[in-house]
Design a protein around this motif. Structure first.
Motif, PDB file in Angstrom:
ATOM      1  N   ASP A 126      -6.744  11.991   4.013  1.00  0.00           N
ATOM      2  CA  ASP A 126      -8.131  11.535   3.985  1.00  0.00           C
ATOM      3  C   ASP A 126      -8.378  10.651   5.213  1.00  0.00           C
ATOM      4  OD1 ASP A 126     -10.495   9.927   3.465  1.00  0.00           O
ATOM      5  OD2 ASP A 126     -10.363  10.573   1.374  1.00  0.00           O
ATOM      6  N   ILE A 155       1.311   5.144   0.636  1.00  0.00           N
ATOM      7  CA  ILE A 155       0.693   6.184   1.468  1.00  0.00           C
ATOM      8  C   ILE A 155       1.292   7.510   1.028  1.00  0.00           C
ATOM      9  CG2 ILE A 155       0.256   6.966   3.822  1.00  0.00           C
ATOM     10  CD1 ILE A 155       1.292   3.995   4.571  1.00  0.00           C
ATOM     11  N   LEU A 164      -1.464   2.702  11.573  1.00  0.00           N
ATOM     12  CA  LEU A 164      -1.697   1.780  10.460  1.00  0.00           C
ATOM     13  C   LEU A 164      -1.080   0.410  10.727  1.00  0.00           C
ATOM     14  CD1 LEU A 164      -0.917   4.176   7.461  1.00  0.00           C
ATOM     15  CD2 LEU A 164      -3.143   3.664   8.465  1.00  0.00           C
ATOM     16  N   VAL A 192      -3.378   4.987  -0.327  1.00  0.00           N
ATOM     17  CA  VAL A 192      -4.049   5.728   0.727  1.00  0.00           C
ATOM     18  C   VAL A 192      -3.571   7.167   0.716  1.00  0.00           C
ATOM     19  CG1 VAL A 192      -4.297   5.994   3.235  1.00  0.00           C
ATOM     20  CG2 VAL A 192      -4.407   3.716   2.213  1.00  0.00           C
ATOM     21  N   ALA A 216      -7.513   1.747   6.813  1.00  0.00           N
ATOM     22  CA  ALA A 216      -6.247   1.004   6.764  1.00  0.00           C
ATOM     23  C   ALA A 216      -5.649   0.775   8.145  1.00  0.00           C
ATOM     24  CB  ALA A 216      -5.249   1.755   5.888  1.00  0.00           C
ATOM     25  N   GLN A 226      -9.885   7.140   4.586  1.00  0.00           N
ATOM     26  CA  GLN A 226      -8.952   6.158   4.030  1.00  0.00           C
ATOM     27  C   GLN A 226      -7.961   5.681   5.080  1.00  0.00           C
ATOM     28  OE1 GLN A 226      -7.103   7.172   0.256  1.00  0.00           O
ATOM     29  NE2 GLN A 226      -8.910   8.313  -0.424  1.00  0.00           N
ATOM     30  N   MET A 227      -7.459   6.590   5.908  1.00  0.00           N
ATOM     31  CA  MET A 227      -6.518   6.214   6.956  1.00  0.00           C
ATOM     32  C   MET A 227      -7.196   5.324   7.996  1.00  0.00           C
ATOM     33  SD  MET A 227      -3.439   7.509   6.356  1.00  0.00           S
ATOM     34  CE  MET A 227      -2.544   7.871   7.872  1.00  0.00           C
ATOM     35  N   SER A 276      -2.969  10.261   2.732  1.00  0.00           N
ATOM     36  CA  SER A 276      -2.772  10.418   4.173  1.00  0.00           C
ATOM     37  C   SER A 276      -3.627  11.514   4.795  1.00  0.00           C
ATOM     38  CB  SER A 276      -1.297  10.676   4.472  1.00  0.00           C
ATOM     39  OG  SER A 276      -0.827  11.808   3.767  1.00  0.00           O
ATOM     40  N   ARG A 313      -2.089   8.206  -7.390  1.00  0.00           N
ATOM     41  CA  ARG A 313      -2.758   6.915  -7.228  1.00  0.00           C
ATOM     42  C   ARG A 313      -2.631   6.039  -8.478  1.00  0.00           C
ATOM     43  NH1 ARG A 313      -6.895   4.993  -4.089  1.00  0.00           N
ATOM     44  NH2 ARG A 313      -7.225   7.068  -3.203  1.00  0.00           N
ATOM     45  N   THR A 364       0.846  -1.188   0.000  1.00  0.00           N
ATOM     46  CA  THR A 364       0.000   0.000   0.000  1.00  0.00           C
ATOM     47  C   THR A 364       0.882   1.238   0.000  1.00  0.00           C
ATOM     48  OG1 THR A 364      -1.836  -1.039   1.189  1.00  0.00           O
ATOM     49  CG2 THR A 364      -1.704   1.356   1.291  1.00  0.00           C
TER      50      THR A 364
END
Length: 360
Positions: free
Chosen positions: A237, A213, A267, A233, A244, A240-241, A235, A220, A211
Protein backbone atom coordinates in the motif's frame (compact mmCIF):
# COMPACT_ATOMS: atom_id res chain seq x y z
CA UNK A 1 15.68 -41.83 31.57
CA UNK A 2 16.98 -42.58 35.04
CA UNK A 3 20.05 -40.71 36.28
CA UNK A 4 23.28 -42.69 36.06
CA UNK A 5 26.95 -42.22 36.76
CA UNK A 6 28.83 -40.67 33.85
CA UNK A 7 30.38 -43.13 31.40
CA UNK A 8 28.64 -46.27 32.70
CA UNK A 9 27.04 -47.33 29.43
CA UNK A 10 26.99 -46.58 25.70
CA UNK A 11 24.33 -44.25 24.42
CA UNK A 12 21.58 -45.27 22.05
CA UNK A 13 18.76 -42.88 21.32
CA UNK A 14 15.50 -42.92 19.42
CA UNK A 15 15.23 -40.17 16.84
CA UNK A 16 13.41 -38.92 13.77
CA UNK A 17 15.64 -38.63 10.71
CA UNK A 18 15.34 -37.59 7.08
CA UNK A 19 17.11 -39.92 4.66
CA UNK A 20 16.81 -38.03 1.39
CA UNK A 21 15.67 -34.74 -0.12
CA UNK A 22 12.00 -35.66 0.21
CA UNK A 23 12.48 -34.33 3.72
CA UNK A 24 10.24 -36.92 5.31
CA UNK A 25 11.40 -38.10 8.72
CA UNK A 26 11.08 -41.61 10.10
CA UNK A 27 12.12 -43.24 13.39
CA UNK A 28 15.72 -44.34 13.63
CA UNK A 29 18.12 -45.54 16.31
CA UNK A 30 21.23 -43.39 16.66
CA UNK A 31 24.29 -43.53 18.91
CA UNK A 32 25.20 -40.79 21.33
CA UNK A 33 28.63 -40.42 22.88
CA UNK A 34 29.16 -41.40 26.48
CA UNK A 35 28.87 -38.50 28.86
CA UNK A 36 32.36 -37.02 29.03
CA UNK A 37 33.92 -35.17 31.93
CA UNK A 38 32.62 -31.81 30.64
CA UNK A 39 29.32 -33.09 29.23
CA UNK A 40 25.68 -32.86 30.20
CA UNK A 41 23.22 -35.59 29.18
CA UNK A 42 19.70 -34.30 28.61
CA UNK A 43 16.37 -36.07 28.31
CA UNK A 44 14.63 -34.16 25.52
CA UNK A 45 11.05 -33.28 26.39
CA UNK A 46 10.32 -30.70 23.69
CA UNK A 47 11.96 -29.55 20.49
CA UNK A 48 10.90 -26.61 18.34
CA UNK A 49 10.61 -26.90 14.58
CA UNK A 50 12.60 -24.20 12.82
CA UNK A 51 12.44 -23.26 9.14
CA UNK A 52 16.13 -24.20 9.05
CA UNK A 53 15.05 -27.77 9.77
CA UNK A 54 12.90 -27.74 6.64
CA UNK A 55 15.66 -26.27 4.47
CA UNK A 56 18.14 -28.84 5.77
CA UNK A 57 16.07 -32.03 5.50
CA UNK A 58 15.11 -31.07 1.93
CA UNK A 59 18.75 -30.23 1.17
CA UNK A 60 17.74 -26.80 -0.11
CA UNK A 61 21.03 -25.35 1.13
CA UNK A 62 22.99 -28.27 -0.40
CA UNK A 63 24.52 -29.11 2.98
CA UNK A 64 22.57 -32.17 4.11
CA UNK A 65 24.54 -35.12 5.48
CA UNK A 66 21.94 -37.90 5.51
CA UNK A 67 20.52 -39.26 7.67
CA UNK A 68 19.68 -35.85 9.17
CA UNK A 69 18.24 -35.64 12.68
CA UNK A 70 17.13 -31.98 12.89
CA UNK A 71 16.27 -29.80 15.86
CA UNK A 72 18.10 -26.92 17.55
CA UNK A 73 15.40 -25.67 19.91
CA UNK A 74 15.85 -28.35 22.55
CA UNK A 75 14.33 -28.29 26.02
CA UNK A 76 14.49 -30.99 28.67
CA UNK A 77 15.94 -32.27 31.92
CA UNK A 78 19.50 -33.04 32.94
CA UNK A 79 19.88 -36.77 33.57
CA UNK A 80 23.64 -37.05 33.95
CA UNK A 81 26.69 -34.82 34.33
CA UNK A 82 30.41 -35.34 33.88
CA UNK A 83 32.83 -34.95 36.76
CA UNK A 84 33.98 -31.49 35.66
CA UNK A 85 30.49 -30.06 35.26
CA UNK A 86 29.86 -27.25 37.73
CA UNK A 87 27.00 -25.36 36.11
CA UNK A 88 24.29 -28.02 36.13
CA UNK A 89 22.87 -30.80 38.27
CA UNK A 90 20.65 -33.79 37.58
CA UNK A 91 17.04 -32.64 37.36
CA UNK A 92 17.78 -29.11 36.12
CA UNK A 93 15.59 -27.71 33.34
CA UNK A 94 17.86 -26.82 30.44
CA UNK A 95 17.98 -26.11 26.75
CA UNK A 96 20.30 -26.37 23.76
CA UNK A 97 20.18 -23.96 20.84
CA UNK A 98 21.94 -23.77 17.51
CA UNK A 99 25.52 -24.50 18.65
CA UNK A 100 27.04 -27.65 20.10
CA UNK A 101 30.72 -26.74 19.96
CA UNK A 102 33.27 -24.15 18.82
CA UNK A 103 37.07 -23.95 18.86
CA UNK A 104 36.85 -21.91 22.10
CA UNK A 105 40.21 -20.28 21.31
CA UNK A 106 39.77 -17.91 18.36
CA UNK A 107 39.21 -14.16 18.65
CA UNK A 108 35.43 -14.51 18.33
CA UNK A 109 35.28 -17.19 21.03
CA UNK A 110 37.53 -15.24 23.37
CA UNK A 111 35.35 -12.15 22.93
CA UNK A 112 32.22 -14.11 23.81
CA UNK A 113 30.94 -14.13 20.24
CA UNK A 114 31.39 -17.83 19.59
CA UNK A 115 28.41 -17.79 17.24
CA UNK A 116 30.84 -16.29 14.71
CA UNK A 117 33.58 -18.89 15.26
CA UNK A 118 34.85 -20.14 11.90
CA UNK A 119 35.00 -23.67 13.32
CA UNK A 120 31.52 -23.69 14.85
CA UNK A 121 29.78 -27.05 15.21
CA UNK A 122 26.04 -26.73 14.79
CA UNK A 123 23.66 -28.79 16.87
CA UNK A 124 22.75 -30.97 13.92
CA UNK A 125 24.02 -31.81 10.43
CA UNK A 126 27.49 -30.57 11.28
CA UNK A 127 30.84 -32.30 11.69
CA UNK A 128 32.09 -32.12 15.24
CA UNK A 129 35.77 -31.84 16.07
CA UNK A 130 36.06 -35.64 16.38
CA UNK A 131 34.67 -36.10 12.86
CA UNK A 132 31.23 -37.35 13.87
CA UNK A 133 28.08 -35.77 12.48
CA UNK A 134 25.86 -34.08 15.04
CA UNK A 135 22.23 -35.07 15.53
CA UNK A 136 19.67 -32.66 16.91
CA UNK A 137 16.67 -32.60 19.18
CA UNK A 138 14.21 -34.68 17.18
CA UNK A 139 15.53 -37.32 19.55
CA UNK A 140 14.82 -38.54 23.05
CA UNK A 141 18.21 -37.51 24.42
CA UNK A 142 21.31 -35.47 23.62
CA UNK A 143 24.80 -35.15 25.11
CA UNK A 144 26.31 -31.66 25.01
CA UNK A 145 29.35 -29.90 26.43
CA UNK A 146 28.26 -27.85 29.45
CA UNK A 147 29.50 -24.63 27.79
CA UNK A 148 26.68 -24.88 25.26
CA UNK A 149 23.80 -25.66 27.61
CA UNK A 150 21.31 -22.98 28.65
CA UNK A 151 19.54 -22.94 32.00
CA UNK A 152 15.77 -22.49 31.84
CA UNK A 153 14.81 -19.79 34.35
CA UNK A 154 12.12 -20.46 36.94
CA UNK A 155 8.70 -19.87 35.45
CA UNK A 156 9.77 -20.41 31.83
CA UNK A 157 7.74 -23.32 30.37
CA UNK A 158 9.80 -25.82 28.43
CA UNK A 159 7.42 -26.03 25.47
CA UNK A 160 6.83 -22.31 24.90
CA UNK A 161 10.40 -21.48 25.81
CA UNK A 162 12.06 -23.92 23.42
CA UNK A 163 11.67 -21.73 20.27
CA UNK A 164 13.40 -18.85 22.03
CA UNK A 165 16.66 -20.83 21.80
CA UNK A 166 16.70 -20.02 18.08
CA UNK A 167 13.98 -17.52 17.19
CA UNK A 168 14.34 -15.58 20.43
CA UNK A 169 18.10 -15.14 20.38
CA UNK A 170 18.06 -14.42 16.63
CA UNK A 171 15.96 -11.28 17.18
CA UNK A 172 17.31 -10.34 20.62
CA UNK A 173 20.95 -10.13 19.51
CA UNK A 174 20.57 -7.46 16.78
CA UNK A 175 18.31 -5.40 19.01
CA UNK A 176 20.95 -5.44 21.75
CA UNK A 177 24.01 -4.77 19.61
CA UNK A 178 22.47 -2.17 17.31
CA UNK A 179 20.82 -0.02 19.96
CA UNK A 180 17.32 -1.14 19.04
CA UNK A 181 16.39 -1.89 22.62
CA UNK A 182 16.01 1.65 23.93
CA UNK A 183 12.62 2.71 25.32
CA UNK A 184 10.78 5.19 23.13
CA UNK A 185 12.58 4.37 19.90
CA UNK A 186 10.54 3.31 16.88
CA UNK A 187 11.32 -0.09 15.35
CA UNK A 188 9.85 -1.77 12.30
CA UNK A 189 9.48 -5.54 12.03
CA UNK A 190 9.30 -6.93 8.49
CA UNK A 191 7.41 -10.21 8.50
CA UNK A 192 5.09 -11.66 11.13
CA UNK A 193 6.11 -15.29 11.32
CA UNK A 194 8.20 -17.43 13.64
CA UNK A 195 10.86 -14.73 14.05
CA UNK A 196 8.67 -11.68 13.58
CA UNK A 197 6.11 -12.43 16.26
CA UNK A 198 8.88 -12.93 18.83
CA UNK A 199 10.60 -9.73 17.65
CA UNK A 200 7.41 -7.79 18.35
CA UNK A 201 7.26 -9.20 21.87
CA UNK A 202 10.88 -8.37 22.69
CA UNK A 203 10.62 -4.88 21.22
CA UNK A 204 7.53 -4.15 23.33
CA UNK A 205 9.26 -5.55 26.41
CA UNK A 206 12.12 -3.11 25.74
CA UNK A 207 9.57 -0.28 25.74
CA UNK A 208 9.82 0.53 22.05
CA UNK A 209 7.20 1.72 19.60
CA UNK A 210 6.62 -1.16 17.17
CA UNK A 211 5.30 -1.17 13.62
CA UNK A 212 4.79 -4.47 11.82
CA UNK A 213 5.40 -4.32 8.06
CA UNK A 214 3.73 -7.14 6.16
CA UNK A 215 2.48 -8.17 2.74
CA UNK A 216 -0.59 -9.72 4.40
CA UNK A 217 -3.34 -7.24 5.39
CA UNK A 218 -5.19 -9.99 7.25
CA UNK A 219 -2.41 -10.06 9.87
CA UNK A 220 -3.20 -6.55 11.08
CA UNK A 221 -5.59 -7.58 13.84
CA UNK A 222 -3.27 -10.26 15.17
CA UNK A 223 -0.26 -7.95 15.11
CA UNK A 224 -1.98 -5.11 16.93
CA UNK A 225 -4.64 -6.74 19.09
CA UNK A 226 -2.88 -9.94 20.09
CA UNK A 227 0.84 -9.18 19.94
CA UNK A 228 0.60 -5.54 20.97
CA UNK A 229 2.19 -3.79 17.99
CA UNK A 230 1.49 -0.07 17.89
CA UNK A 231 0.95 0.10 14.14
CA UNK A 232 0.69 -2.06 11.04
CA UNK A 233 1.78 -1.18 7.51
CA UNK A 234 0.87 -3.14 4.41
CA UNK A 235 4.00 -2.96 2.28
CA UNK A 236 2.08 -3.04 -1.00
CA UNK A 237 0.00 0.00 0.00
CA UNK A 238 1.87 3.04 -1.30
CA UNK A 239 -0.08 5.46 0.89
CA UNK A 240 0.69 3.53 4.08
CA UNK A 241 4.38 3.24 3.17
CA UNK A 242 4.54 6.94 2.35
CA UNK A 243 2.98 7.85 5.68
CA UNK A 244 5.60 5.81 7.55
CA UNK A 245 8.54 7.20 5.56
CA UNK A 246 11.46 8.41 7.66
CA UNK A 247 9.89 7.48 11.02
CA UNK A 248 11.86 4.44 12.19
CA UNK A 249 15.14 4.23 14.07
CA UNK A 250 15.63 0.67 12.95
CA UNK A 251 14.11 -2.27 11.12
CA UNK A 252 14.45 -5.96 11.89
CA UNK A 253 13.97 -7.75 8.58
CA UNK A 254 12.89 -11.36 9.13
CA UNK A 255 11.74 -11.99 5.55
CA UNK A 256 13.46 -14.59 3.41
CA UNK A 257 12.06 -13.30 0.13
CA UNK A 258 14.26 -11.55 -2.40
CA UNK A 259 12.87 -8.03 -2.78
CA UNK A 260 13.82 -4.44 -3.45
CA UNK A 261 15.16 -2.83 -0.28
CA UNK A 262 14.52 0.74 -1.46
CA UNK A 263 10.94 1.18 -0.13
CA UNK A 264 11.91 -0.33 3.22
CA UNK A 265 15.09 1.71 3.64
CA UNK A 266 12.96 4.78 2.98
CA UNK A 267 11.10 4.06 6.24
CA UNK A 268 14.27 4.70 8.25
CA UNK A 269 15.25 7.96 9.82
CA UNK A 270 18.68 9.39 8.86
CA UNK A 271 21.37 7.05 10.27
CA UNK A 272 18.74 4.37 10.78
CA UNK A 273 19.64 0.70 10.61
CA UNK A 274 18.14 -2.31 8.86
CA UNK A 275 19.25 -5.68 10.24
CA UNK A 276 18.82 -8.72 8.01
CA UNK A 277 17.89 -12.05 9.60
CA UNK A 278 16.32 -13.89 6.66
CA UNK A 279 18.32 -15.74 4.01
CA UNK A 280 16.82 -15.18 0.54
CA UNK A 281 18.05 -17.54 -2.15
CA UNK A 282 18.53 -14.68 -4.65
CA UNK A 283 20.59 -11.51 -4.13
CA UNK A 284 18.89 -8.51 -2.56
CA UNK A 285 18.12 -5.46 -4.67
CA UNK A 286 19.80 -2.46 -3.03
CA UNK A 287 20.40 1.06 -4.28
CA UNK A 288 23.59 2.60 -2.94
CA UNK A 289 21.84 5.99 -2.97
CA UNK A 290 19.23 4.74 -0.50
CA UNK A 291 22.01 4.03 2.00
CA UNK A 292 24.48 6.83 1.33
CA UNK A 293 22.05 9.72 1.10
CA UNK A 294 20.67 9.10 4.59
CA UNK A 295 23.79 7.71 6.22
CA UNK A 296 21.86 4.49 6.74
CA UNK A 297 23.23 1.08 7.65
CA UNK A 298 22.34 -2.39 6.46
CA UNK A 299 23.78 -5.24 8.50
CA UNK A 300 23.28 -8.93 9.14
CA UNK A 301 23.03 -10.88 12.37
CA UNK A 302 23.37 -14.60 13.02
CA UNK A 303 21.99 -16.27 16.15
CA UNK A 304 23.75 -15.13 19.32
CA UNK A 305 26.36 -16.17 21.86
CA UNK A 306 25.73 -18.50 24.76
CA UNK A 307 26.10 -15.57 27.16
CA UNK A 308 23.54 -13.55 25.23
CA UNK A 309 21.22 -16.55 24.94
CA UNK A 310 21.19 -17.00 28.71
CA UNK A 311 20.64 -13.26 29.14
CA UNK A 312 17.78 -13.40 26.63
CA UNK A 313 16.11 -16.32 28.40
CA UNK A 314 16.37 -14.56 31.76
CA UNK A 315 14.93 -11.36 30.27
CA UNK A 316 12.09 -13.31 28.65
CA UNK A 317 11.22 -15.05 31.91
CA UNK A 318 11.21 -11.74 33.77
CA UNK A 319 8.76 -10.30 31.25
CA UNK A 320 6.72 -13.53 30.91
CA UNK A 321 7.63 -13.60 27.23
CA UNK A 322 7.30 -16.86 25.29
CA UNK A 323 6.71 -18.01 21.73
CA UNK A 324 3.21 -18.70 20.44
CA UNK A 325 3.25 -22.39 19.65
CA UNK A 326 1.32 -25.36 18.34
CA UNK A 327 2.38 -28.60 20.02
CA UNK A 328 2.52 -31.68 17.77
CA UNK A 329 3.29 -35.32 18.40
CA UNK A 330 6.23 -37.15 16.84
CA UNK A 331 3.80 -38.92 14.53
CA UNK A 332 2.67 -35.57 13.09
CA UNK A 333 6.08 -34.04 12.36
CA UNK A 334 5.91 -34.68 8.60
CA UNK A 335 2.53 -32.94 8.44
CA UNK A 336 3.97 -30.08 10.47
CA UNK A 337 6.90 -29.70 8.07
CA UNK A 338 4.50 -29.60 5.12
CA UNK A 339 2.40 -26.97 6.84
CA UNK A 340 5.50 -24.98 7.72
CA UNK A 341 6.48 -24.92 4.04
CA UNK A 342 3.07 -23.33 3.34
CA UNK A 343 3.31 -20.86 6.22
CA UNK A 344 0.42 -22.60 7.96
CA UNK A 345 1.49 -22.17 11.59
CA UNK A 346 0.91 -19.55 14.30
CA UNK A 347 3.74 -19.22 14.96
CA UNK A 348 6.04 -22.09 15.87
CA UNK A 349 5.59 -25.86 15.94
CA UNK A 350 6.99 -27.66 18.99
CA UNK A 351 7.33 -31.44 19.13
CA UNK A 352 6.21 -33.14 22.34
CA UNK A 353 9.18 -35.49 22.26
CA UNK A 354 8.89 -36.74 25.83
CA UNK A 355 5.36 -38.08 25.50
CA UNK A 356 5.16 -39.11 21.84
CA UNK A 357 8.55 -40.26 20.54
CA UNK A 358 8.40 -43.92 21.43
CA UNK A 359 9.72 -47.11 19.88
CA UNK A 360 7.25 -48.96 17.66
Amino acid sequence: MAPTEAGQHPRMALALAAHDASGRVTPIRISRRDTGDDDVAIQVLYCGVCHSDLHTVKNEWRTAIYPVVPGHEIAGLVTEVGKNVTKFNVGDKVGVGCMANTCQSCESCEEGLENYCSKITFTYNSRDRDGTVTSGGYSDMVVVNQSFVIRFPDGMPLDKGAPLLCAGITVYTPMKYHGLNEPGKHIGIIGLGGLGHVAVKFAKAFGMRVTVISTSPEKREEAVEKLGADAFVVSSDANQMRAAKGTMHGIINTASASMSMYPYLALLKPQGKMILLGLPEKPLQISAFSLVSGGKTMAGSCMGSIRDTQEMMDFAAKHELTADIEVVGAEDVNDALERLAKGDVRYRFVIDVGNTLVAA
